[in-house]
Design an enzyme around this catalytic site. Structure first.
Site, PDB file in Angstrom:
ATOM      1  N   GLY A   1      66.626  32.503  69.393  1.00  0.00           N
ATOM      2  CA  GLY A   1      66.526  31.117  69.820  1.00  0.00           C
ATOM      3  C   GLY A   1      67.781  30.652  70.530  1.00  0.00           C
ATOM      4  O   GLY A   1      68.760  31.394  70.660  1.00  0.00           O
ATOM      5  N   GLN A   2      67.794  29.392  70.950  1.00  0.00           N
ATOM      6  CA  GLN A   2      68.922  28.917  71.752  1.00  0.00           C
ATOM      7  C   GLN A   2      70.221  28.847  70.940  1.00  0.00           C
ATOM      8  O   GLN A   2      71.292  29.145  71.477  1.00  0.00           O
ATOM      9  CB  GLN A   2      68.603  27.577  72.405  1.00  0.00           C
ATOM     10  CG  GLN A   2      68.225  26.452  71.490  1.00  0.00           C
ATOM     11  CD  GLN A   2      67.816  25.206  72.287  1.00  0.00           C
ATOM     12  OE1 GLN A   2      67.974  25.126  73.499  1.00  0.00           O
ATOM     13  NE2 GLN A   2      67.271  24.215  71.601  1.00  0.00           N
ATOM     14  N   LEU A   3      70.163  28.502  69.675  1.00  0.00           N
ATOM     15  CA  LEU A   3      71.367  28.485  68.861  1.00  0.00           C
ATOM     16  C   LEU A   3      71.752  29.889  68.414  1.00  0.00           C
ATOM     17  O   LEU A   3      72.933  30.269  68.452  1.00  0.00           O
ATOM     18  CB  LEU A   3      71.172  27.583  67.639  1.00  0.00           C
ATOM     19  CG  LEU A   3      72.365  27.495  66.688  1.00  0.00           C
ATOM     20  CD1 LEU A   3      73.626  27.025  67.398  1.00  0.00           C
ATOM     21  CD2 LEU A   3      72.034  26.571  65.504  1.00  0.00           C
TER      22      LEU A   3
ATOM     23  N   ASP B   1      60.862  38.382  58.204  1.00  0.00           N
ATOM     24  CA  ASP B   1      59.975  37.229  58.014  1.00  0.00           C
ATOM     25  C   ASP B   1      60.491  36.441  56.814  1.00  0.00           C
ATOM     26  O   ASP B   1      60.251  36.810  55.667  1.00  0.00           O
ATOM     27  CB  ASP B   1      58.541  37.703  57.776  1.00  0.00           C
ATOM     28  CG  ASP B   1      57.580  36.547  57.522  1.00  0.00           C
ATOM     29  OD1 ASP B   1      57.999  35.376  57.612  1.00  0.00           O
ATOM     30  OD2 ASP B   1      56.401  36.829  57.217  1.00  0.00           O
ATOM     31  N   ILE B   2      61.201  35.357  57.085  1.00  0.00           N
ATOM     32  CA  ILE B   2      61.836  34.609  55.999  1.00  0.00           C
ATOM     33  C   ILE B   2      60.817  33.907  55.110  1.00  0.00           C
ATOM     34  O   ILE B   2      61.171  33.458  54.013  1.00  0.00           O
ATOM     35  CB  ILE B   2      62.877  33.598  56.517  1.00  0.00           C
ATOM     36  CG1 ILE B   2      62.209  32.521  57.394  1.00  0.00           C
ATOM     37  CG2 ILE B   2      63.996  34.309  57.265  1.00  0.00           C
ATOM     38  CD1 ILE B   2      63.135  31.364  57.750  1.00  0.00           C
TER      39      ILE B   2
ATOM     40  N   ALA C   1      63.523  28.215  62.438  1.00  0.00           N
ATOM     41  CA  ALA C   1      62.834  26.982  62.055  1.00  0.00           C
ATOM     42  C   ALA C   1      61.589  26.800  62.896  1.00  0.00           C
ATOM     43  O   ALA C   1      61.474  27.339  63.996  1.00  0.00           O
ATOM     44  CB  ALA C   1      63.765  25.777  62.231  1.00  0.00           C
TER      45      ALA C   1
ATOM     46  N   THR D   1      68.285  18.839  60.557  1.00  0.00           N
ATOM     47  CA  THR D   1      67.936  17.955  61.652  1.00  0.00           C
ATOM     48  C   THR D   1      68.126  16.477  61.331  1.00  0.00           C
ATOM     49  O   THR D   1      68.087  16.071  60.167  1.00  0.00           O
ATOM     50  CB  THR D   1      66.454  18.178  62.042  1.00  0.00           C
ATOM     51  OG1 THR D   1      66.045  17.235  63.037  1.00  0.00           O
ATOM     52  CG2 THR D   1      65.544  18.018  60.838  1.00  0.00           C
TER      53      THR D   1
ATOM     54  N   TYR E   1      57.611  17.321  60.463  1.00  0.00           N
ATOM     55  CA  TYR E   1      58.812  18.107  60.738  1.00  0.00           C
ATOM     56  C   TYR E   1      59.957  17.661  59.839  1.00  0.00           C
ATOM     57  O   TYR E   1      60.612  18.481  59.174  1.00  0.00           O
ATOM     58  CB  TYR E   1      59.191  17.965  62.214  1.00  0.00           C
ATOM     59  CG  TYR E   1      60.497  18.628  62.584  1.00  0.00           C
ATOM     60  CD1 TYR E   1      60.721  19.966  62.301  1.00  0.00           C
ATOM     61  CD2 TYR E   1      61.499  17.911  63.229  1.00  0.00           C
ATOM     62  CE1 TYR E   1      61.926  20.576  62.651  1.00  0.00           C
ATOM     63  CE2 TYR E   1      62.694  18.505  63.585  1.00  0.00           C
ATOM     64  CZ  TYR E   1      62.906  19.842  63.294  1.00  0.00           C
ATOM     65  OH  TYR E   1      64.092  20.432  63.632  1.00  0.00           O
TER      66      TYR E   1
ATOM     67  N   TRP F   1      68.870  16.763  69.097  1.00  0.00           N
ATOM     68  CA  TRP F   1      68.702  16.799  70.546  1.00  0.00           C
ATOM     69  C   TRP F   1      69.406  18.024  71.138  1.00  0.00           C
ATOM     70  O   TRP F   1      70.176  17.936  72.097  1.00  0.00           O
ATOM     71  CB  TRP F   1      69.238  15.515  71.173  1.00  0.00           C
ATOM     72  CG  TRP F   1      68.534  14.252  70.774  1.00  0.00           C
ATOM     73  CD1 TRP F   1      67.774  14.055  69.646  1.00  0.00           C
ATOM     74  CD2 TRP F   1      68.536  13.007  71.478  1.00  0.00           C
ATOM     75  NE1 TRP F   1      67.309  12.759  69.615  1.00  0.00           N
ATOM     76  CE2 TRP F   1      67.755  12.094  70.716  1.00  0.00           C
ATOM     77  CE3 TRP F   1      69.131  12.570  72.658  1.00  0.00           C
ATOM     78  CZ2 TRP F   1      67.552  10.772  71.123  1.00  0.00           C
ATOM     79  CZ3 TRP F   1      68.931  11.257  73.061  1.00  0.00           C
ATOM     80  CH2 TRP F   1      68.142  10.377  72.308  1.00  0.00           C
TER      81      TRP F   1
END
Length: 302
Positions: free
Chosen positions: A10-12, A48-49, A72, A113, A137, A162
């Site tokens: 993912g991006q992070l 697979d968490i 997530a 989040t 969410y 964001w």
């Protein structure tokens, strides 16, 4: 040190791997103790968490000193229509990782989040404020936070908001692509928060990885704006020839009845960072400008 990263594609996750590989970011070098770290990047194909036994076995086999959990279910609309899947990833996944970390005495950095808050207010929310999630969410992420607290004593819960990065989909890329395609964008101007560059967030997660100041943290870009303000700055920095127009949340909901509601106010304050390892998060405009300096518009970093 050995670091296990979930959600590494993912991006992070990709940004964390890049900084650990390259030894730093635009904000500075990574901590000295991490410069020779062994990194174990995983995504759903490797781990697979949501499977408890698989998670316990994987963590026991690899024996990481630190687990950074970026995995997530972040599709806000998707969480409303597929609540079971959201619970499995955001709540059960967090529980499994917390139990696995506790069994080997590893520290767990769990990314959460701003959606755990109610969406009401008019001043930035620090870590002492009570949570009251209003969406599927937010509720699943809040339960994930609770499980981390319950099952692991060496934890960092880090709430962000964001988020945008070089890899994967995000609001910045959506606005740029939509601006090119349509030349006209309508964006809500009554939902307020903190745009956050994944590079800045990753830098601070790695600072926490060598800290013993456990607890709950907020980690977002400095300064508050609306999605409309954010979109206008994205289009300006991108150079795309497009007009950005404001609308209200009510007007947006009427045009997009399938969309889940978003919080009107989710601006966070990075108080715990400031009083522990230091708050070096950039003002959101500066961090966004830095993003465009390094983003090639297609495949990530230049």
């Amino acid at each position: 040190m050995k670091i296990l990263i979930t959600g590494a594609k993912g991006q992070l996750g990709t940004e964390l791997c890049r900084q650990l590989r390259e030894g730093g970011s635009s904000l500075g070098p990574i901590p000295e103790r991490l410069k020779n770290a062994i990194v174990i990047p995983t995504d759903v194909e490797e781990l697979d968490i949501t499977n408890r036994e698989e998670t316990l076995s994987f963590v026991r086999r690899h024996q990481p000193d630190t687990i950074i959990s970026c995995a997530a279910f972040t599709n806000v609309d998707g969480c409303e229509s597929n609540t079971d899947a959201a619970f499995r990833v955001n709540a059960l996944g967090a529980s499994n990782l917390a139990q696995a970390a506790e069994r080997i005495n590893a520290r767990l950095i769990h990314v959460s989040t701003d959606y755990v808050f109610s969406g009401e207010g008019d001043t930035p929310l620090d870590e002492s404020m009570p949570i009251a999630p209003a969406s599927a969410y937010g509720r699943t992420k809040a339960l994930g936070e609770a499980y981390v607290r319950d099952f692991c004593h060496r934890y960092f819960i880090v709430r962000t908001a964001w988020l945008y990065g070089y890899n994967g989909r995000n609001f910045v890329k959506t606005m740029v692509n939509a601006g090119k395609k349509f030349g006209r964008l309508t964006v809500v101007n009554d939902q307020m928060g903190n745009p956050t560059n994944a590079e800045d967030l990753a830098h601070h997660l790695l600072k926490l990885a060598v800290s013993h100041e456990y607890g709950v943290y907020h980690c977002t870009g400095e300064g508050v704006c609306s999605w409309y303000d954010f979109a206008k700055e994205i289009i300006r920095l991108s150079g795309v020839d497009a007009q950005v127009l404001p609308c209200t949340s009510e007007e947006y909901a009427a045009a997009h009845p399938e969309a889940a509601s978003r919080p009107a106010w989710s601006a966070l304050e990075n108080r715990m960072l400031a009083v522990t390892c230091g708050n070096d998060m950039r003002p959101w405009q500066q961090a966004l400008a830095g993003y465009f300096e390094h983003w090639d518009g297609e495949n990530g970093l230049k």
